[in-house]
Design a protein around this motif. Structure first.
Motif, short mmCIF file in Angstrom:
data_model
loop_
_atom_site.label_atom_id
_atom_site.label_comp_id
_atom_site.label_asym_id
_atom_site.label_seq_id
_atom_site.Cartn_x
_atom_site.Cartn_y
_atom_site.Cartn_z
N ASP A 1 -9.89 -7.37 -2.39
CA ASP A 1 -9.37 -6.67 -1.22
C ASP A 1 -9.11 -7.73 -0.13
OD1 ASP A 1 -8.52 -4.79 0.54
OD2 ASP A 1 -10.22 -3.45 0.29
N ASP B 1 0.85 -1.19 0.00
CA ASP B 1 0.00 0.00 0.00
C ASP B 1 0.89 1.25 0.00
OD1 ASP B 1 -2.97 -0.80 0.45
OD2 ASP B 1 -1.81 -2.14 1.74
N ARG C 1 -12.61 6.88 4.93
CA ARG C 1 -11.70 6.67 3.80
C ARG C 1 -11.84 7.76 2.74
NH1 ARG C 1 -10.30 0.43 2.66
NH2 ARG C 1 -8.29 1.40 2.22
C1 BGC Z 1 -7.81 -2.06 2.23
C2 BGC Z 1 -7.11 -1.90 0.90
C3 BGC Z 1 -5.66 -2.30 1.03
C4 BGC Z 1 -5.59 -3.70 1.56
C5 BGC Z 1 -4.18 -4.27 1.65
C6 BGC Z 1 -7.55 -3.38 2.89
O1 BGC Z 1 -8.00 -3.40 4.20
O2 BGC Z 1 -9.20 -1.89 2.03
O3 BGC Z 1 -7.24 -0.57 0.46
O4 BGC Z 1 -5.01 -2.16 -0.20
O5 BGC Z 1 -6.18 -3.74 2.84
O6 BGC Z 1 -3.46 -3.74 2.68
#
Ligand code: BGC
Length: 759
Positions: free
Chosen positions: A284, A109, A167
């Motif tokens: 996700d 991320d 978010r």
């Molecule tokens: C989030 C995503 C993120 C993923 C990996 C999830 O909880 O919604 O945006 O990319 O985790 O870390």
């Protein structure tokens, strides 16, 4: 003649580029055919598996559980593992110890920078500076790739009209046009042409509609018409895909009653058949597993649903590796379902060049040269200054002169951890400055910076109900009275008070929805006490979302919205507060007068009973509230500067336009104040009559310009039929003849208007 030659030459060039692409594709297809010909069913399913890697540490990769799975070909990629040495170690297991030597994808991320952290995405959008935003993604790609990462879970392009949703911090606000431009810029910034070892794969998320959960509660249900999806929510995803994004992440929410992760209409009919997406789709985190709780069946059922919907990679659910083989044996999925997904993952690896060189992103010497460099930090600092939004500046309290005694007071004044903002996985807070340090560095020995914390983030942070991760960590064990007394003593010695208040960084972001958007009462009480001293008070307001600043707007003379500005926040705020740079950020999300107005957005429909600008107070039987007007406290596009700008001479090049033609709208902007500054000039359009209702205004153009004091510039926008198109009731993308209004101004409220006809 010359022209003809040129046309011919460029046609030849295009043809040879197309031929090269086709032969590359043919080479790739052949390579993958050969490879897949050698793969077992288990190995193919393994490519679809994306586990999390928390427990892998250098040297132990071989013995860890994940490592043995990698060796057995049961893993396609890993994510959020930091450190090029560790990544190299794990990649080595895959390519040297795995049977078919297939390299892994390493994702992370990397949302708004890596160790050099840029402002949170919502803040970045307030710069309206597309080249700079693109460059921020480029810098993020350089740093992340230097540290072993070849795939980022960004950009997050979810439109959000509801400040309660935490978010909203990670997206670009409420507008589909601006959101689309930013989505394109980010994809280009990350990916370039994906040939170099400092370009990485983007992942557009969260497809789709994740930013529209009921009541702003994270992960909650979404339900909206297709017409609205196409007009308001889909455009940024589509723009990102058209910009070449190599992957898409499915969202957690339902769409038309089916979780996005298992939604074939979304993942196949829209994404692939309508938009021609040719990359891969990842879920996700535990997205497939969560379909059990959604009530879609057991793990085997939901694994099959996801695969057949068009999902290629399973993040953390273990559903594909755990159940697909059985589903294949039972005839519930076909070999071609599995092959299609496997091919897409292998194609991504091929396009990244990992089959040529699995260590392409594993050059151990790069981090020292390319991560958190002075150039990157200077760039992040400059862009951060463009994201701050001056909401109010009565008596020109800002900029401050570096002289006398300046009291910096508040729970956000002396914290390092909060500066980067939410979703900064690679941040190293110990390297970043606090605001106190930034102010001291800015004033040198010209002024004295005094500090007091003043209060905790909230009165009752120890209470589970109110605890936020950083809030609790920041808690001071002194009594509220002791802290307030100290702040008042510091304030008493000072000439001016700068209050650093608002949210902690984790009060917005994932799973940080709020039902109350007022400033926490501990901080409001501190602010009241500071105002009661009679000294000038400037509010630096931190938040990852629009909040309710109605009371603050009535009582504080100067408010600078600083969001969370990344690793260079402290210096960037000092640059603006002390006048080195004039603020130029403009809101990309409406600030409500009270939480009951949410969801709130400027590009709304008129209704059959609109209130009129001249209506005062509540008007019976019109679309309004008993207790608050409909408008935002600070509207979309709003933001002040240290200077003033005059907008004049809005003209259209013609009063009529044909569908094949174009007209130009131009306006003259003059810097009428005393500072050189940037201004974001905005153009909105209203389609006056349509076969479906059309918004009261929609952003259709913007330009960020620099003007020296006294300088004038003419800004021109081109309007063509493409810009006037929308999805009608049949979901055809059309423009309809008739009258249009063009509005140009410094924000969505204060505009000049001209009309034209589309013939
Ligand atoms: C989030 C995503 C993120 C993923 C990996 C999830 O909880 O919604 O945006 O990319 O985790 O870390």
């Amino acid at each position: 003649m010359k022209l003809n030659k040129l046309v011919l030459a460029s046609a030849l060039l295009l043809t040879s580029a197309a031929t090269a692409l086709a032969s590359n594709d043919a080479k790739m297809d052949k390579f993958i055919d050969d490879l897949m010909g050698k793969m077992t069913v288990q190995e193919k399913i393994g490519q679809l598996n994306l586990p999390v890697t928390g427990e892998i540490v250098t040297g132990q990769a071989k013995s860890s559980d994940v490592a043995s799975q990698i060796k057995a070909g049961k893993v396609g990629g890993l994510f959020n593992l930091k450190g090029v040495d560790r990544i190299r170690d794990v990649q080595r297991v895959a390519v040297e110890e795995g049977r078919l030597h297939i390299p892994l994808l390493f994702g992370m991320d990397v949302i708004h920078g890596y160790e050099t952290v840029y402002p949170i995405p919502l803040a970045l959008s307030c710069s309206w500076d597309m080249p700079a935003i693109q460059h921020s993604a480029r810098v993020a790609a350089i740093e992340a790739s230097a540290d072993g990462i070849c795939w980022t879970f960004s950009p997050m392009v979810d439109i959000c009209q509801d400040a309660r949703w935490g978010r909203i911090a990670e997206g670009s606000g409420e507008d589909p046009y601006l959101g689309s431009r930013i989505a394109e810029a980010m994809v280009k910034g990350y990916q370039g042409d994906l040939t170099r070892n400092d370009e990485i794969l983007a992942c557009v998320k969260h497809f789709a509609l994740y930013g529209a959960p009921e009541a702003g509660r994270d992960y909650n249900s979404v339900d909206m018409s297709h017409w609205r999806m196409f007009n308001e929510y889909f455009p940024p995803y589509k723009a990102a895909i058209e910009a070449g994004a190599g992957s898409v992440m499915a969202s957690f929410n339902i769409v038309d009653g089916v979780p996005a992760t298992g939604n074939r209409w979304l993942m196949t009919e829209i994404l692939r058949e309508k938009w021609n997406f040719d990359g891969f789709v990842v879920t996700d985190y535990t997205g497939i597993y969560e379909m059990i709780a959604h009530g879609m069946g057991d793990l085997q059922d939901v694994g099959r649903l996801a695969l057949q919907a068009g999902v290629d990679m399973d993040m953390v659910s273990d559903a594909f590796v755990g159940t697909l083989e059985k589903s294949l044996e039972e005839g519930l999925v076909s070999m071609s379902d599995i092959d299609t997904a496997c091919r897409r993952i292998l194609e991504a690896k091929y396009r990244l060049g990992l089959f040529d060189d699995p260590y392409k992103y594993c050059d151990l010497s790069r981090p020292a040269k390319q991560v958190f460099t002075p150039e990157h930090r200077a760039d992040a600092r400059k862009l951060a200054t463009e994201t701050f939004v001056l909401l109010k500046n009565q008596d020109n309290l800002l900029p401050l002169q570096a002289k006398g005694k300046i009291a910096l007071i508040g729970p956000l004044a002396n914290t390092r951890e909060n500066m980067p903002g939410t979703w900064a996985v690679a941040a190293v807070s110990s390297k970043y400055s606090t605001l106190v340090e930034g102010f001291k560095a800015a004033v040198g020995n010209k002024a004295e910076i005094l500090y007091a914390k003043g209060c905790n983030l909230m009165y009752d942070e120890t209470d589970e109900k109110n605890a936020t991760p950083f809030g609790r960590a920041m808690r001071d064990n002194r009594s509220d009275k002791e802290m307030l007394d100290e702040a008042l003593a510091v304030a008493a010695q000072s000439d001016v008070i700068v209050a650093a208040l608002g949210e902690s960084s984790e009060m917005s972001g994932e799973c940080s929805s709020r039902s109350d958007l007022e400033m926490p009462s501990s901080q409001r009480d501190l602010l009241k006490a500071l105002l009661a001293t009679g000294k000038p008070v400037i509010l630096l307001h931190f938040s990852g979302r629009p909040v309710v600043l109605t009371w603050e707007n009535e009582n504080v003379k100067s408010i600078l919205q600083v969001w969370f500005g990344g690793s260079e926040t402290a210096d960037a705020i000092a640059d603006v507060v002390f006048g080195k740079v004039a603020p130029s950020g403009k809101l990309t999300t409406s600030f409500p007068q009270c939480v009951g107005q949410e969801p709130l957005h400027y590009n709304t429909f008129n209704t059959g009973r609109p209130i009129l600008p001249e209506d005062e107070g509540f008007v019976k039987f019109k679309s309004n509230y008993l207790d608050v007007r409909n408008d935002a406290l600070f509207p979309f596009g709003y933001g002040l500067s240290y200077t003033t700008f005059d907008y004049s001479d809005l003209t259209l090049s013609a009063a009529e336009m044909s569908v094949n033609g174009a007209i130009e709208a131009s306006v003259t902007i003059t810097n009428t104040g005393n500072y050189d500054a940037d201004e974001v000039v905005q153009m909105y359009i209203r389609d006056m009559v349509g076969s479906v209702v059309r918004p009261v205004k929609e952003l259709k153009g913007f330009q960020r310009i620099s003007l020296k004091k006294g300088e004038s510039k003419k800004v021109t926008f081109t309007i063509d039929a493409e810009l006037l198109k929308f999805y009608n009731a049949k979901l055809d993308f059309v423009c309809e003849p008739g009258e249009f209004e063009v509005m140009v101004g410094p924000n969505s409220r204060d505009v000049k208007v001209k009309k034209f006809f589309l013939k």
